[in-house]
Design a protein around this motif. Sequence first.
Motif, PDB file in Angstrom:
ATOM      1  N   TRP A   1       2.258   2.817  -1.972  1.00 38.10           N
ATOM      2  CA  TRP A   1       3.270   1.379  -2.129  1.00 38.10           C
ATOM      3  C   TRP A   1       2.474   0.379  -1.078  1.00 38.10           C
ATOM      4  CZ3 TRP A   1       3.104   3.312   2.316  1.00 38.10           C
ATOM      5  CH2 TRP A   1       2.945   2.507   4.186  1.00 38.10           C
ATOM      6  N   LEU A   2       3.598  -1.123  -2.604  1.00 42.12           N
ATOM      7  CA  LEU A   2       2.843  -2.232  -2.548  1.00 42.12           C
ATOM      8  C   LEU A   2       3.590  -3.959  -1.914  1.00 42.12           C
ATOM      9  CD1 LEU A   2       2.653  -4.098  -5.730  1.00 42.12           C
ATOM     10  CD2 LEU A   2       3.163  -1.567  -4.988  1.00 42.12           C
ATOM     11  N   GLU A   3       3.378  -4.216  -1.138  1.00 43.28           N
ATOM     12  CA  GLU A   3       4.023  -5.640  -0.664  1.00 43.28           C
ATOM     13  C   GLU A   3       3.216  -6.972  -1.373  1.00 43.28           C
ATOM     14  OE1 GLU A   3       4.438  -6.008   2.960  1.00 43.28           O
ATOM     15  OE2 GLU A   3       5.577  -4.582   3.152  1.00 43.28           O
TER      16      GLU A   3
ATOM     17  N   GLU B   1       9.696  -6.785  -9.588  1.00 40.15           N
ATOM     18  CA  GLU B   1      10.552  -5.385 -10.863  1.00 40.15           C
ATOM     19  C   GLU B   1       8.923  -5.207 -11.828  1.00 40.15           C
ATOM     20  OE1 GLU B   1       9.757 -10.628 -13.166  1.00 40.15           O
ATOM     21  OE2 GLU B   1      10.798  -9.600 -11.631  1.00 40.15           O
ATOM     22  N   TYR B   2       8.389  -5.543 -11.501  1.00 35.96           N
ATOM     23  CA  TYR B   2       6.644  -4.459 -11.800  1.00 35.96           C
ATOM     24  C   TYR B   2       5.832  -3.716 -10.899  1.00 35.96           C
ATOM     25  CZ  TYR B   2       6.642  -7.671 -15.954  1.00 35.96           C
ATOM     26  OH  TYR B   2       7.579  -8.842 -16.751  1.00 35.96           O
ATOM     27  N   HIS B   3       6.687  -3.381  -9.684  1.00 33.82           N
ATOM     28  CA  HIS B   3       6.658  -2.647  -8.871  1.00 33.82           C
ATOM     29  C   HIS B   3       6.263  -1.270  -8.859  1.00 33.82           C
ATOM     30  CE1 HIS B   3       6.250  -5.903  -5.428  1.00 33.82           C
ATOM     31  NE2 HIS B   3       5.339  -5.989  -6.077  1.00 33.82           N
ATOM     32  N   ASP B   4       7.008  -1.143  -9.913  1.00 32.09           N
ATOM     33  CA  ASP B   4       6.812   0.561 -10.115  1.00 32.09           C
ATOM     34  C   ASP B   4       6.699   0.270 -11.643  1.00 32.09           C
ATOM     35  OD1 ASP B   4       8.572   1.321  -8.245  1.00 32.09           O
ATOM     36  OD2 ASP B   4      10.391   1.003  -9.234  1.00 32.09           O
ATOM     37  N   ALA B   5       6.453  -0.169 -11.976  1.00 35.01           N
ATOM     38  CA  ALA B   5       5.515   0.158 -13.632  1.00 35.01           C
ATOM     39  C   ALA B   5       4.121  -0.231 -13.797  1.00 35.01           C
ATOM     40  CB  ALA B   5       6.195  -1.122 -13.975  1.00 35.01           C
ATOM     41  N   ILE B   6       3.641  -0.180 -12.595  1.00 35.55           N
ATOM     42  CA  ILE B   6       1.725  -0.110 -12.463  1.00 35.55           C
ATOM     43  C   ILE B   6       1.631   0.768 -12.198  1.00 35.55           C
ATOM     44  CG2 ILE B   6       2.165  -2.628 -12.396  1.00 35.55           C
ATOM     45  CD1 ILE B   6       1.465  -2.001  -8.977  1.00 35.55           C
TER      46      ILE B   6
ATOM     47  N   THR C   1      -0.592  -6.534  -1.760  1.00 34.57           N
ATOM     48  CA  THR C   1      -1.724  -5.224  -0.123  1.00 34.57           C
ATOM     49  C   THR C   1      -1.047  -4.135  -0.657  1.00 34.57           C
ATOM     50  OG1 THR C   1      -1.377  -7.469   1.365  1.00 34.57           O
ATOM     51  CG2 THR C   1      -1.533  -5.008   2.110  1.00 34.57           C
ATOM     52  N   PHE C   2      -1.967  -3.489  -1.218  1.00 34.00           N
ATOM     53  CA  PHE C   2      -2.233  -1.600  -1.710  1.00 34.00           C
ATOM     54  C   PHE C   2      -1.523  -1.174   0.057  1.00 34.00           C
ATOM     55  CE2 PHE C   2      -2.549  -3.341  -5.667  1.00 34.00           C
ATOM     56  CZ  PHE C   2      -1.292  -2.328  -6.437  1.00 34.00           C
ATOM     57  N   PHE C   3      -0.580  -0.484   0.320  1.00 28.58           N
ATOM     58  CA  PHE C   3      -0.683   0.335   2.176  1.00 28.58           C
ATOM     59  C   PHE C   3      -0.981   1.907   1.085  1.00 28.58           C
ATOM     60  CE2 PHE C   3       1.776  -3.466   2.381  1.00 28.58           C
ATOM     61  CZ  PHE C   3       0.901  -3.815   3.463  1.00 28.58           C
TER      62      PHE C   3
END
Length: 769
Positions: free
Chosen positions: A735-737, A694-699, A745-747
């Motif tokens: 983007w990240l996983e 839920e925080y993947h966009d907020a960061i 992992t940041f891609f």
Amino acid sequence: MGTDKVGTHPAADLTNCDREPIHIPGAIQPHGVLLVLREPSLTICQASENTQDLLGVAVKDLLGQSLEKLLPPEQVASTRESLLSDRLEDNNPLKLSIQQGSGGSRQFDGIAHRHQGRLFLELEPSTEQKDLPFFGFYHQARGAMSRLRDAKDLHALCMEAASEVRRLTGFDRVIIYRFDADWNGQVLAEDRMEDADPYLGLHFPASDIPRQARELYLLNLLRLIPAVDYVPARMVALPEEAQGGPLDMSFCVLRSVSPVHMEYLRNMGAGSSMSISLLKEGKLWGLISCTHVSGSRYLPYEVRTACEFVGQFMSSFLPTKEGYENYDQRIRAKSIQGRLLERMTRGLDFAAQLCQSPPELLELTGAAGAAVYFNGRTTVLGKAPSDEQLQGLFRWLASRPVSQDIFATNCLLKEYPESEEFKDVAAGLIAASMSRGRHNYVLWFRPEVVQTVEWGGNPNKPVDVQDDQPRLHPRKSFALWQETVRGKSLPWEDYELEGAEDLRRSIIDIVLERSEELLKLNTELERSNVELDSFAYAASHDLKEPLRGIHNYASLVLREDAAALQPTNRTRMDTVVRLTQRMESLINSLLHYAQVGRMELSLRETDLNEVLASVLELLKPRIEEAQAEVRIPAPLPPARCDRVRMMEAFTNLITNAIKYNDKDKRWVEIGSRQEPELGTVYYVRDNGIGIKPEYHDAIFRIFKRLHGRDKYGGGTGTGLTIVKRLIERHNGRLWLESTPGEGTTFFFTLGGETAPPATVRPPALEDLR
């Protein structure tokens, strides 16, 4: 009756028929004479060898002579004027009296035309009026026009035309024959004598009328063979004329017929035949086919003209009469299309709107399944091939050499052999292309339906072997022959294809409209971003001076008057100093973020391994302090980028990987991989605390921190925001996983265009019901 298929000899097959040069047979049917004239002298430079029988003059005595020598003096001027006219065909038939060698004369109908620089004159002996079943073109055609016009539908039109042509000609059998997409024919109507075998409803294979014969049917709308047992009359030419090559007789009424076709007619039991072309929108739709089993039958020019007019008049009604057949379905398709259009305009994702319940996308074409492929994303509805099979189908459609807006087939297996795996759901296909460059499609599928087709004779026996030599023969039997057909779906109707085409145009209109809106929004957004960057830069720059004054004065008070201050006031002054320092840090970050958006990038081919080595050297003290392991599995491929900015991006990502890690043994891995859709993808991976989904966009929002102000070393919360902007300035994507507690992992790409494709499958139709 049977379903066994007979193989053909390897040296002869149906393509032999397709290659036969039937337009240059070098001979004519002997019931008339063919003369080739040189203009303007009307010199006879080629003639059929039967001139002695019909004109009373040997062919060798005709060649090199003027046509005028065969005419009585009173006809010379009018005949010359007619033959040299620019509107030559308007004068047909010419009523000519040809002088016979004995001093008498004989009446002929002259039919003239020009082709490839030659003037052709065909002479047919005139038939006495008493021998004609009807006399006068208008008298014969007037009633036919009225009856054809009043036919209520296609079936009635075909039945009326067959009856009218038989009435005009007296042939024993007249049938109306319609071609399908593969050029097989089906008999739609028939008028015959009582003891003739019925052909109504039977199918006839495409090999009965090969390709070049169909092409000639477009040029010559009527073809007459008065007697199937004729002996061809060879064409003879002057030596200089013969050097010009074979004589192209494409437009000649008397042109001799292929021996294979003559054998075909004899096998049918026909003594003579005639065919009239039926055209729909300029394309060959079918034939009016006439056969006479009672012997030979010659029709004079006037009767043939009346029959040709019937064919043209019928052709003019084909679009409307066929339309009447499916009028209700067409109206229903228009209603469905309107509802689909309303759906698509309600939401941003038109593909998802198309595939909602109720499944009207399927009802539009009577399909069992559908798929919408747009910008790398596939949405399916109903029964469709698997995701992997769909991707293969999309690639095949995109690779087709001929680009078609609408591609339709009820036998996909013939075009795309790989479809054997999924013919149970997609033996038939409609593919509507929505764009030229990106290969976006709407697909409709129909499953295989095992069918029984009734043929007029076995369509699979084109070759006999005689004395161990292959020879192409037409089939000898025209009795009912049944075949079980597999690998095909039910055929697509015209109104279903029209519905697909109309929906395609609607989708393109919506996409173009939204593209224009998006372009306008992007222009506005770009302008707003420029203004915002300018504001942020100016504001942060201008705020620094008063903030520095507050900090300096507060620090001066603490330094000079600390003893005089009450403890509470001293604490308050300490807070002012601390807050001004934090605010300065935030302003510096905002200023830097604004500069990232305004700066010009220096793009050049860069060795990212050198960039990474410089970053690791700079971060060496922090890495050693954290006792972190740095892993580089393989050298990084080069990229076109700004070297300084990529150092900043790597520095932020590696710093965060070390910083947000609570493991005893910390590690960070930097590498790359190749992906089909995206090309080179770079990554920075760690075994740190991870980030909840839920925080993947907020960061990536500026000044956004997921932890307390001083936890994990503190910070302003701008690092990832700046990295994202740097990557986007390189026309890339970040983007990240992540798995909480295990690592992140940041891609990122440099120059990529799209995200990895996704496949969305709504509930099956059974669930929707």
